[in-house]
Write a protein that holds these residues in place. Structure first.
Motif, PDB file in Angstrom:
ATOM      1  N   ASP A   1       0.857  -1.185   0.000  1.00  0.00           N
ATOM      2  CA  ASP A   1       0.000   0.000   0.000  1.00  0.00           C
ATOM      3  C   ASP A   1       0.898   1.241   0.000  1.00  0.00           C
ATOM      4  N   MET A   2       0.869   1.998  -1.091  1.00  0.00           N
ATOM      5  CA  MET A   2       1.764   3.154  -1.234  1.00  0.00           C
ATOM      6  C   MET A   2       1.095   4.475  -0.864  1.00  0.00           C
ATOM      7  N   SER A   3      -0.065   4.430  -0.273  1.00  0.00           N
ATOM      8  CA  SER A   3      -0.784   5.681   0.009  1.00  0.00           C
ATOM      9  C   SER A   3      -0.062   6.558   1.016  1.00  0.00           C
ATOM     10  N   ASN A   4       0.824   5.961   1.834  1.00  0.00           N
ATOM     11  CA  ASN A   4       1.539   6.731   2.854  1.00  0.00           C
ATOM     12  C   ASN A   4       2.971   7.042   2.446  1.00  0.00           C
ATOM     13  N   PHE A   5       3.296   6.820   1.201  1.00  0.00           N
ATOM     14  CA  PHE A   5       4.647   7.126   0.724  1.00  0.00           C
ATOM     15  C   PHE A   5       4.880   8.635   0.725  1.00  0.00           C
ATOM     16  N   LYS A   6       6.140   9.018   0.900  1.00  0.00           N
ATOM     17  CA  LYS A   6       6.510  10.413   0.673  1.00  0.00           C
ATOM     18  C   LYS A   6       6.404  10.715  -0.811  1.00  0.00           C
ATOM     19  N   TYR A   7       6.187  11.994  -1.110  1.00  0.00           N
ATOM     20  CA  TYR A   7       6.014  12.360  -2.527  1.00  0.00           C
ATOM     21  C   TYR A   7       7.245  11.998  -3.357  1.00  0.00           C
ATOM     22  N   ASP A   8       8.430  12.359  -2.873  1.00  0.00           N
ATOM     23  CA  ASP A   8       9.646  12.078  -3.634  1.00  0.00           C
ATOM     24  C   ASP A   8       9.833  10.585  -3.853  1.00  0.00           C
ATOM     25  N   ASP A   9       9.493   9.789  -2.836  1.00  0.00           N
ATOM     26  CA  ASP A   9       9.613   8.342  -2.998  1.00  0.00           C
ATOM     27  C   ASP A   9       8.621   7.822  -4.031  1.00  0.00           C
ATOM     28  N   PHE A  10       7.418   8.364  -3.999  1.00  0.00           N
ATOM     29  CA  PHE A  10       6.426   7.898  -4.967  1.00  0.00           C
ATOM     30  C   PHE A  10       6.808   8.309  -6.386  1.00  0.00           C
ATOM     31  N   ILE A  11       7.394   9.503  -6.534  1.00  0.00           N
ATOM     32  CA  ILE A  11       7.858   9.944  -7.851  1.00  0.00           C
ATOM     33  C   ILE A  11       8.954   9.018  -8.352  1.00  0.00           C
ATOM     34  N   VAL A  12       9.821   8.573  -7.435  1.00  0.00           N
ATOM     35  CA  VAL A  12      10.877   7.627  -7.834  1.00  0.00           C
ATOM     36  C   VAL A  12      10.249   6.329  -8.334  1.00  0.00           C
ATOM     37  N   VAL A  13       9.215   5.859  -7.642  1.00  0.00           N
ATOM     38  CA  VAL A  13       8.529   4.637  -8.087  1.00  0.00           C
ATOM     39  C   VAL A  13       7.933   4.844  -9.477  1.00  0.00           C
ATOM     40  N   LEU A  14       7.246   5.978  -9.673  1.00  0.00           N
ATOM     41  CA  LEU A  14       6.666   6.263 -10.985  1.00  0.00           C
ATOM     42  C   LEU A  14       7.747   6.369 -12.056  1.00  0.00           C
ATOM     43  N   ASP A  15       8.851   6.975 -11.684  1.00  0.00           N
ATOM     44  CA  ASP A  15       9.948   7.133 -12.653  1.00  0.00           C
ATOM     45  C   ASP A  15      10.512   5.779 -13.062  1.00  0.00           C
ATOM     46  N   VAL A  16      10.699   4.904 -12.085  1.00  0.00           N
ATOM     47  CA  VAL A  16      11.241   3.569 -12.386  1.00  0.00           C
ATOM     48  C   VAL A  16      10.265   2.793 -13.262  1.00  0.00           C
ATOM     49  N   ILE A  17       8.973   2.827 -12.918  1.00  0.00           N
ATOM     50  CA  ILE A  17       7.991   2.091 -13.709  1.00  0.00           C
ATOM     51  C   ILE A  17       7.851   2.712 -15.099  1.00  0.00           C
ATOM     52  N   SER A  18       7.907   4.047 -15.175  1.00  0.00           N
ATOM     53  CA  SER A  18       7.841   4.701 -16.479  1.00  0.00           C
ATOM     54  C   SER A  18       9.027   4.289 -17.341  1.00  0.00           C
ATOM     55  N   ARG A  19      10.200   4.217 -16.736  1.00  0.00           N
ATOM     56  CA  ARG A  19      11.380   3.789 -17.497  1.00  0.00           C
ATOM     57  C   ARG A  19      11.231   2.323 -17.922  1.00  0.00           C
ATOM     58  N   LEU A  20      10.633   1.517 -17.055  1.00  0.00           N
ATOM     59  CA  LEU A  20      10.409   0.114 -17.417  1.00  0.00           C
ATOM     60  C   LEU A  20       9.423   0.007 -18.583  1.00  0.00           C
TER      61      LEU A  20
ATOM     62  N   PHE B   1      18.066   2.062 -15.067  1.00  0.00           N
ATOM     63  CA  PHE B   1      17.370   2.273 -13.795  1.00  0.00           C
ATOM     64  C   PHE B   1      18.283   2.864 -12.731  1.00  0.00           C
ATOM     65  N   GLU B   2      19.454   3.348 -13.142  1.00  0.00           N
ATOM     66  CA  GLU B   2      20.340   4.043 -12.223  1.00  0.00           C
ATOM     67  C   GLU B   2      20.230   5.554 -12.387  1.00  0.00           C
ATOM     68  N   MET B   3      19.441   6.038 -13.372  1.00  0.00           N
ATOM     69  CA  MET B   3      19.388   7.465 -13.703  1.00  0.00           C
ATOM     70  C   MET B   3      18.782   8.292 -12.583  1.00  0.00           C
ATOM     71  N   HIS B   4      17.710   7.791 -11.946  1.00  0.00           N
ATOM     72  CA  HIS B   4      17.043   8.610 -10.938  1.00  0.00           C
ATOM     73  C   HIS B   4      17.923   8.836  -9.720  1.00  0.00           C
ATOM     74  N   ILE B   5      18.889   7.969  -9.497  1.00  0.00           N
ATOM     75  CA  ILE B   5      19.819   8.165  -8.394  1.00  0.00           C
ATOM     76  C   ILE B   5      20.815   9.254  -8.756  1.00  0.00           C
ATOM     77  N   GLU B   6      21.255   9.274 -10.017  1.00  0.00           N
ATOM     78  CA  GLU B   6      22.196  10.289 -10.466  1.00  0.00           C
ATOM     79  C   GLU B   6      21.560  11.668 -10.440  1.00  0.00           C
ATOM     80  N   ASN B   7      20.277  11.758 -10.763  1.00  0.00           N
ATOM     81  CA  ASN B   7      19.620  13.061 -10.878  1.00  0.00           C
ATOM     82  C   ASN B   7      19.346  13.714  -9.538  1.00  0.00           C
ATOM     83  N   LYS B   8      19.549  12.990  -8.449  1.00  0.00           N
ATOM     84  CA  LYS B   8      19.277  13.586  -7.142  1.00  0.00           C
ATOM     85  C   LYS B   8      20.324  14.630  -6.776  1.00  0.00           C
TER      86      LYS B   8
END
Length: 920
Positions: free
Chosen positions: A355-374, A479-486
């Motif tokens: 259940d991701m409803s309690n995720f922080k925004y930045d964490d949820f964006i990372v999840v979306l970014d990873v899935i979008s890249r996938l 899938f290493e890009m979002h870590i570099e962009n931080k």
């Protein structure tokens, strides 16, 4: 020997060295008749050739020619004779030697032949023995080749040994060895293991060996079937091991129960802290499998091209080879969809397991970014739209975003209720693209970006033109890009104060500190037209300094006016847009929430500063029908009017009320009733202009939002911009009207006007005192306006609105005062015009607003008393901008107009009564 002179000449000719070519030419020059039979008379032939008239010199020359021809031919005959004699000697010697050889050769050759035959038999036997010895040692070499992963060589060795064993099968020691070779040849366990290794880490050399080995075995199709089975197994094993590793790591013990769980159940044990690292590693592992499959297809495409090229030089290609290539191609193409479907199902189980409803925004964006890249990988892998992934992430996103947006609205309400509407100092070149939340748009062109960062951006842009499989075929992972962009640069948007530099401001004020350019009339303490009335001071030097300073403020560096709350809303919009760009299926839901943020901010500014019953009866049309419709819509759809009291934010709401937010309340720290601050003008300016700035930012984002919005929902976006965003600037009128209405004492002016005697009989040359008092009020207003502008920049549109309101109210007060006059003569009407003209003349020196608002409103009312009877009636019917009281007083005061009789006055009063009757 007797020699004739002729013979001597021939001898001398033969002794001379003759060039072979010249000699041949001489011989070729001999006539053919000399080579005929012996009976031919040569002398007669020569005599017949003589001319009728003989020339001794010509005869001698011809004779010399014949001699040279004879000598050359004689030389050839002599050489031929010598050669024949030599040939006879050689033949004689050859016959003698041949006879000797014939006698001694026959016996020796028969002995040599016998020995040669014996040698050949022994050589063949030695070769057979060596082959048998090699066959005996085949097992050792096969083991070595398998350890070296030389599978084609091992199979080739087995085939050669099998062929040799068939040749020497008549030896008893070979029969057993042949059966062993057949068993080794048919056993493919090691080859199958080697084939499975290519599913995770594709190696061209290794795969080439394996394929060649299967080709030698004639099992190309079987190999392809096995390969797809291994890829399916690799996906399952990979995801299970990755998730199992994180679950056991988070569990902190070596409990073996997790290893026996199904993958779907295992995903539910992932903790929130380990969710993103596990998802990243999961996608990395699946990327390696898909990259291996992609590389496998690339290998076969290249191999097929090479085969087609080499086949052009051959007359025929085997049918079996063509069938194998066709089968492999179809199998690989079909396998793309199958492999990607397996990947989607595995990732879907992982996404829905938490259940991701309690995720922080930045964490949820990372999840979306990873899935979008996938999903981008899936698009390039097999042109798939990734419906399974989209549906699963959409479910999680809608659930997350609903809770997130609700929390942000409550947070916005808290910000608004604690906002003191102080200026948030930002630099004059502030742009939303400088904020971290808008970096994803790739629009930042700020000078603060270093050249090295720009070079990196250029390189990244160049890489984006390649597909992911082309970018990372050698190394790396998408899938290493979002870590570099931080690791981004620090924001540089805030200034030390509201202006670029205090020194610049100080310098500018010093430039305007001189009053050399102030008109002499305005420097005087008394006006020239003063009579016996009390003196009224004109604009002083300090006032003009304030005027100049205010002018400077109006033209100062145009730093944006916004608050911390405005900045937070802009950041929040950037986050929402980032979510839209990553997950387009929920774009409409997100844009709807973005519109609610703007709606709530607009409604709060109106509620805090613009809601007032005073202007409802002013008749100035301060709130347009469009703005009123927008405010009513916001209140109906977004504002929870039932939530009151201290528990407004935690009430038990119905489903309909859950989508609404309680109406905000203005902070008690904000005082809007202080005269010295022009009734909170600074706070009103900051609040209103921050809303206008927010609307401008929304306008700049319209094109991006339009590209993200689904085609069917674009009318909603257009309606939002046309009916809500565009109305932000319209709030200026009702908000600043309250300041204009209270800043000047219009009631005092009415009282002073009521004390003026208007039924005079002489034309006056001096205006009344109430005009000077009114101008003094305007002067004080201007001075206080300058004081406010030293703290908060007052934009020109705001200044214009304030002056427009003040002037309109003053003019309408003048009309009201003139309408209340009970007795007035024509000379009194002339005095009214004089007062108004004096007011206009002085007013134009205070403001640059042109034309003066409602100027015709006053002039038309005054001049109406000079109209004819018919024109007065038309005036009453056509000028509905005047109140009924003003029109009624106009009709009643016409009794003092000499050219209007009693019947005409009654007609005018009847016309006024007809106008007023529908309103009763």
């Amino acid at each position: 020997m007797f020699c004739t002179p002729y013979s001597e000449e021939l001898r001398e000719l033969r002794k001379r060295p003759i060039d072979p070519q010249a000699e041949q030419e001489i011989i070729d020059g001999i006539e053919e008749v000399y080579f005929s039979n012996d009976s031919y008379d040569m002398m007669q032939h020569e005599l017949e050739k003589l001319p009728p008239e003989l020339n001794l010199q010509e005869l001698e020359e011809y004779r010399d020619k014949l001699k040279s021809q004879q000598a050359a031919e004689l030389e050839r005959v002599t050489a031929l004779q010598t050669s024949l004699q030599l040939a006879a000697v050689i033949c004689t010697n050859a016959r003698r030697q041949l006879s000797v050889s014939k006698e001694g050769f026959t016996e020796a050759s028969l002995g040599l032949l016998a020995n040669q035959r014996r040698r050949q038999l022994l050589t063949g036997l030695l070769k057979s023995l060596r082959t048998i010895k090699t066959l005996q040692r085949t097992d050792v070499r096969l083991s070595e080749m398998l350890e070296e992963e030389d599978y084609p060589g091992a199979i080739q060795l087995c085939l050669e040994c099998q062929k040799a064993a068939s040749t020497f099968k008549h030896y008893s020691c070979i029969r057993y060895r042949r059966r062993r070779l057949m068993s080794s040849l048919l056993s493919c366990e090691q080859l199958d293991v080697a084939l499975s290794k290519t599913c995770k880490h594709f190696d061209v050399s290794h795969y080439t060996k394996v394929q060649l080995a299967y080709s030698l075995l004639g099992k190309t199709q079987t190999a392809m079937d096995q390969l797809h089975m291994h890829f399916t197994q690799a996906i399952h094993n990979t995801v299970f091991q990755v998730v199992l590793g994180y679950v056991e790591l988070c569990a902190g013990n070596a409990d073996t129960k997790f290893q026996k769980m199904q993958y779907k159940d295992l995903c539910t044990h992932i903790t929130l802290d380990s969710y993103i690292p596990c998802l990243t590693d999961l996608c990395k592992a699946l990327w390696e499998v898909m990259l291996s499959y992609h590389s496998t297809m690339q290998w076969h495409e290249k191999h097929d091209k090479q085969e087609a090229t080499s086949a052009q030089g051959r007359t025929a290609v085997s049918d079996e080879s063509m069938v194998d290539r066709s089968y492999v191609k179809k199998k690989l193409e079909h396998g793309l969809t199958r492999i990607w479907q397996d990947v989607q199902l595995k990732v879907k189980a992982y996404i829905l397991g938490t259940d991701m409803s309690n995720f922080k925004y930045d964490d949820f964006i990372v999840v979306l970014d990873v899935i979008s890249r996938l999903m981008q990988v899936g698009e390039e892998f097999c042109s798939s739209k990734s419906e399974v992934l989209q549906e699963s992430i959409k479910r999680q996103s809608v659930n997350y975003f609903r809770n997130y947006h609700r929390a942000r609205l409550e947070e916005l309400r808290m910000f608004l209720e604690n906002e003191t509407w102080e200026l948030c100092p930002v630099k004059s070149n502030f742009n939303i693209s400088q904020l971290h939340e808008f970096k994803f748009m790739g629009q930042c062109r700020s000078p603060s970006i270093s050249p090295s960062r720009q070079a990196v951006s250029s390189n990244s842009l160049a890489r984006e033109e390649l597909s992911l499989f082309e970018q990372y075929v050698q190394e790396g992972n998408p899938f290493e890009m979002h870590i570099e962009n931080k690791d981004e640069e620090t924001e540089d948007v805030l200034a030390s104060n509201g202006y670029e530099s205090d020194e610049l401001e100080k310098s500018a004020y010093q430039d305007y500190d001189s009053d050399s350019d102030v008109p002499d009339e305005l420097k005087q303490d008394y006006v020239d037209e003063q009579t016996g009335d009390a003196p009224v001071k004109s604009l002083s030097r300090d006032t003009m300094k304030g005027k100049r300073k205010s002018d400077y403020n109006l033209n100062k560096i145009n730093a944006p006016i916004l608050t911390n709350t405005t900045l937070n809303v802009i950041r929040l919009v950037g986050k929402y847009m980032q979510m839209m760009s990553i997950l387009k299926p929920i774009a409409f839901d997100v844009i709807h929430c973005v519109s609610q943020l703007f709606d709530y901010y607009l409604y709060a500014v109106y509620t805090f500063f613009g809601r007032n019953d005073m202007y409802e009866s002013s008749g100035l049309g301060l709130i347009s029908s469009r703005l009123r419709t927008t405010l009513n819509r916001i209140q109906e759809n977004l504002i929870d009017l039932e939530a009151v009291g201290e528990n407004a934010g935690v009430h038990n709401a119905t489903e309909d009320r859950k989508e609404k937010v309680p109406s905000p309340h203005l902070s008690q720290l904000v005082v809007l009733s202080n005269t010295d601050t022009l009734y909170g003008l600074a706070q009103r300016v900051v609040a209103t202009e921050s809303l206008v700035f927010l609307a401008e930012q929304f306008e700049s984002l319209q094109s991006q939002l339009d590209t993200m919005m689904p085609a069917a929902k674009k009318p909603f976006l257009q309606q939002f911009y046309s009916q809500t965003v565009s109305t932000a600037s319209e709030l200026r009128k009702p908000i600043y009207w309250i300041v204009a209405a209270k800043a000047i004492d219009y009631e005092q002016m009415l009282l002073m006007m009521s004390g003026v005697k208007w039924d005079i009989r002489e034309i006056m040359s001096q205006h009344n005192v109430y005009v000077d008092v009114l101008l003094k009020e305007f002067e004080q207003f201007y001075k206080r306006l300058g004081d406010v502008s030293r703290h908060v920049r007052i934009p020109l549109p705001v200044s214009n609105v304030l002056w427009e309101h003040c002037i309109r109210l003053a003019n309408r007060t003048l009309v009201e005062g003139y309408a209340n006059v009970k007795k007035c003569s024509n000379e009194g009407r002339a005095l009214m015009q004089l007062d108004f003209q004096q007011f206009l003349m002085k007013l134009e020196k205070l403001t640059d607003l042109r034309p003066i608002p409602d100027k015709e409103f006053v002039e038309t009312y005054i001049k109406a008393y000079y109209l004819t009877e018919n024109d007065m009636e038309q005036f009453i019917k056509n000028h509905r901008e005047y109140s009924m009281k003003q029109l009624a007083n106009f009709g009643q005061r016409c009794v003092w107009v000499s050219h209007i009789n009693k019947k005409a006055r009654q007609k005018l009063l009847a016309a006024i009564d007809d106008i007023d009757r529908p309103k009763r």
